[in-house]
Design an enzyme around this catalytic site. Structure first.
Site, short mmCIF file in Angstrom:
data_model
loop_
_atom_site.label_atom_id
_atom_site.label_comp_id
_atom_site.label_asym_id
_atom_site.label_seq_id
_atom_site.Cartn_x
_atom_site.Cartn_y
_atom_site.Cartn_z
N TRP A 103 0.85 -1.23 0.40
CA TRP A 103 0.11 0.00 -0.04
C TRP A 103 0.79 1.39 -0.41
CZ3 TRP A 103 -4.16 -0.88 -1.68
CH2 TRP A 103 -4.72 -1.67 -1.50
N ASP A 175 -1.57 6.79 7.09
CA ASP A 175 -3.02 5.41 6.09
C ASP A 175 -2.86 4.83 7.63
OD1 ASP A 175 -4.38 3.65 4.76
OD2 ASP A 175 -2.89 3.15 3.07
N LYS A 199 -12.30 -2.22 6.41
CA LYS A 199 -11.82 -3.11 7.57
C LYS A 199 -11.67 -2.83 9.31
CE LYS A 199 -7.84 -3.24 3.47
NZ LYS A 199 -7.59 -2.67 2.94
#
Ligand code: PLP
Length: 368
Positions: A103, A175, A199
């Site tokens: 990511w 993030d 999530k």
């Protein structure tokens, strides 16, 4: 009502059962209005309250200071990979990225697409991202516009235990998609925090952004309107139609976290679930964890069995036993148990029992 199974999916992922029950009712009739939550105007009283309560619960959980805006946006965490450099990185500036996984790599890629100068302040690539860099391995550029990190690396199962220190006055951008509100977060240490909801916080389709007010105004006004943080900050995330259902569920998840005792209680619960799994893996000579012990994630537990054949067998037998979503990401291989906030302790206990059984039954095959 049909039976639910244990879901270890990395995302979209398990949600708290009381929230799902409440959402079921709200889909039919929100607040006795005779109209379902998804059918309400985003400009009406019912949704106004939903949005306000979601923001308030979000603020209360982390004691978010008044000079931070809370935004509910769309485009996933992935659009933030672009919006962050678009808004915070001047044409001649440099942004520093801590490269700890896939990511983070994607975030770097988007910054580069914009023609921005990117400095990799630390990278775990040479050891397949099995750990978080130590302070001595981080080297920042002269005057970065910001430092970007990924607090939890969903794919490799590593997690920062605390924030890295950054040069004075440089905003830290995080993030936090896969560990937001899984533990206390010290918001004033950050300039901007973003998290895709799917999530730990709610359904896919909504992204939480917490941004310091001076950074709201940092973006050039030549950007497309929808891509400027100021647009959404000025309109309480109601510039256009927001993802109303996602905001509703996220608000209910925040209230559920409050009812569990808040972020400190959440952290305790999550750490104890993760310990159960790591302790078992550590004493096993069949399974092994892939992340370095000091960098282990309390959200995504990645582990391997002796052979790929046994790993495939493990995943398919687990699925048959009602333990779903345990196959690791293709970049990491092996298995991954995602044990987010809403994952009950019972799910982890059942998984460990299954692992013990599987180990006993397959030890001979592993030696052969
Ligand atoms: C899942 C994930 C993303 C991608 O989120 P989208 O909402 O699908 O764009 C980004 N960062 C991290 C750390 C993730 O776990």
């Amino acid at each position: 009502m049909s039976k639910r199974i244990f879901n270890f999916s990395a995302g979209p992922a398990v949600l708290p059962e009381p929230v799902l029950r409440k959402a079921q009712e709200a889909i039919w009739d929100a607040d006795g209005s005779g109209i379902g939550i998804m059918e309400h105007s985003h400009r009406g009283k019912v949704f106004d309250r939903v949005r306000d309560e979601a923001e308030q619960a979000c603020r209360d959980l982390a004691a978010i200071p008044d000079d931070y805006r809370v935004l509910f946006l769309q485009g996933g965490a992935s659009l933030q990979f672009s919006m962050v450099p678009m808004n915070l990185l001047p044409a001649e500036g440099t942004a520093d990225y801590l490269l700890t996984g896939v990511w983070a790599q994607k975030a770097v890629k988007e910054a580069k697409i914009l023609g921005a100068k990117v400095h990799i302040a630390a990278s775990g690539e040479s050891t397949n991202f099995d750990r978080i860099p130590g302070a001595a391995e981080i080297g920042y550029s002269e005057r970065p516009a910001y430092v970007h990190l990924t607090t939890n690396n969903t794919i490799y199962g590593t997690q920062w235990r605390s924030e890295p220190s950054v040069p004075a006055g440089v905003p830290l951008v995080a993030d936090t998609s896969s560990d937001m509100y899984s533990r206390p977060i010290d918001v004033p240490r950050y300039g901007l925090i973003y998290a895709g909801a799917q999530k730990n916080l709610g359904p896919s389709g909504v992204v939480l952004v917490i941004i310091r007010h001076d950074l709201v105004e940092a973006g050039p006004k030549t950007l497309p309107t929808m891509l400027q943080y100021r647009t959404h900050a000025a309109e309480q995330s109601l510039y256009n139609t927001p993802p109303t259902f996602g905001v509703y569920v996220m608000g209910e998840v925040f209230k559920w976290i409050q009812a569990q005792g808040g972020l400190a209680a959440m952290a305790e619960h999550n750490e104890s679930k993760a310990r159960l799994l790591y302790d078992f893996i550590d004493q096993s000579d069949f399974f092994r964890g892939t992340a370095q012990p000091g960098s282990r994630s309390f959200m995504n537990v990645c582990f391997r069995a002796p052979t790929e054949e046994l790993e495939n067998k493990f995943v398919s037998e687990a699925t048959r036993r009602g333990l779903d979503g345990l196959k690791g990401h293709r970049n990491a291989g092996g298995m991954r148990a995602s044990i987010y906030n809403a994952c009950p302790r019972e799910a982890v206990e059942t998984l460990v029992e299954f692992m013990k059984e599987f180990e006993r039954a397959n030890r001979a095959a592993a030696r052969a």
